[in-house]
Write a protein that holds these residues in place. Structure first.
Motif, mmCIF file in Angstrom:
data_model
loop_
_atom_site.group_PDB
_atom_site.id
_atom_site.type_symbol
_atom_site.label_atom_id
_atom_site.label_comp_id
_atom_site.label_asym_id
_atom_site.label_seq_id
_atom_site.Cartn_x
_atom_site.Cartn_y
_atom_site.Cartn_z
ATOM 1 N N ASN A 170 11.630 12.262 -0.208
ATOM 2 C CA ASN A 170 11.228 11.712 -1.936
ATOM 3 C C ASN A 170 11.702 10.696 -1.764
ATOM 4 N N GLN A 191 7.050 10.877 0.795
ATOM 5 C CA GLN A 191 7.112 10.776 -0.616
ATOM 6 C C GLN A 191 6.602 9.261 -0.669
ATOM 7 N N ASN A 192 6.346 8.922 -1.882
ATOM 8 C CA ASN A 192 6.725 7.102 -1.920
ATOM 9 C C ASN A 192 7.227 6.322 -1.154
#
Length: 220
Positions: A170, A191-192
């Motif tokens: 994440n 993610q990100n």
């Protein structure tokens, strides 16, 4: 008085009882839990214990085997088991868990046969898929791969080994280096992410950095 009597009359006598069991981690370097998806918190500031809602009026089975502490649920008897353990534990063996570290650790090895989520800062985190130990047909694993999720935390090195699993990161930019062996069907979800030079997906287990069991406590 009328409200008090009404509360007593409407109380559910069959509601689960919330129980707390103290855990003694003195001389323990490995924790083993048999049960469904406990919430595990690693903290040196809190008292070590297990807490759960008991629906069948039974207790957790807690026993020691050398330097290993083993906790086993009775099937169908609990809901929402929570474990608090000290940062001195160096290895954890579970059948899936949600894990949180409320302080920065040095190193920890976690083996899981079911989905596992980690959130916390650590120097080195070694995640291992143990699902192949319990479900095999001949020489081939007949089980689904384990899904590992690293939700957050500042991590120096993340090592993941699974012959047929998946890895979700994440906050990958907060991890200095990721070394993941996930087999032919595994994959990494980011993610990100703003950088990718820290992610290393390996084609064989032999390419992983030496991931022998940590030899020093996972303390700050």
């Amino acid at each position: 008085m009328g409200l008090l009597l009404l509360a007593i009359a409407t109380a559910n006598p069959f509601a689960p009882q919330h129980k707390v069991v103290p855990l003694d981690f003195s001389g323990i370097d490995t924790f083993e839990f048999h049960g469904f998806m406990p919430h595990i918190e690693i903290s040196s500031r809190r008292t070590a214990l297990a807490s759960y809602d008991d629906e069948l009026n039974v207790t957790l089975d807690v026993r020691r085997s050398g330097t290993r502490l083993i906790v086993t649920e009775h099937p169908g008897g609990y809901a929402g088991t929570q474990i608090i353990m000290p940062a001195s534990v160096r290895a954890i063996d579970v059948e899936g868990a949600n894990m949180v570290a409320d302080e920065r650790l040095q190193s920890l090895q976690v083996s899981s046969s079911e989905p596992l989520t980690w959130d916390g800062s650590i120097g080195r985190l070694d995640l291992r898929d143990s699902s192949h130990r319990s479900a095999r047909t001949g020489d081939h694993c007949a089980c689904d791969g384990t899904a590992f999720t690293v939700a957050g935390g500042q991590i120096g090195e993340l090592v993941v080994r699974s012959p047929h699993g998946s890895l979700s990161l994440n906050q990958p930019d907060r991890i200095d280096a990721v070394h993941a062996w996930l087999g032919d069907k595994g994959g990494v979800a980011l993610q990100n992410a703003r950088r990718f030079d820290n992610i290393h997906v390996l084609s064989s287990e032999a390419e992983l950095p030496d991931a022998a069991s940590p030899q020093s406590p996972a303390g700050p």
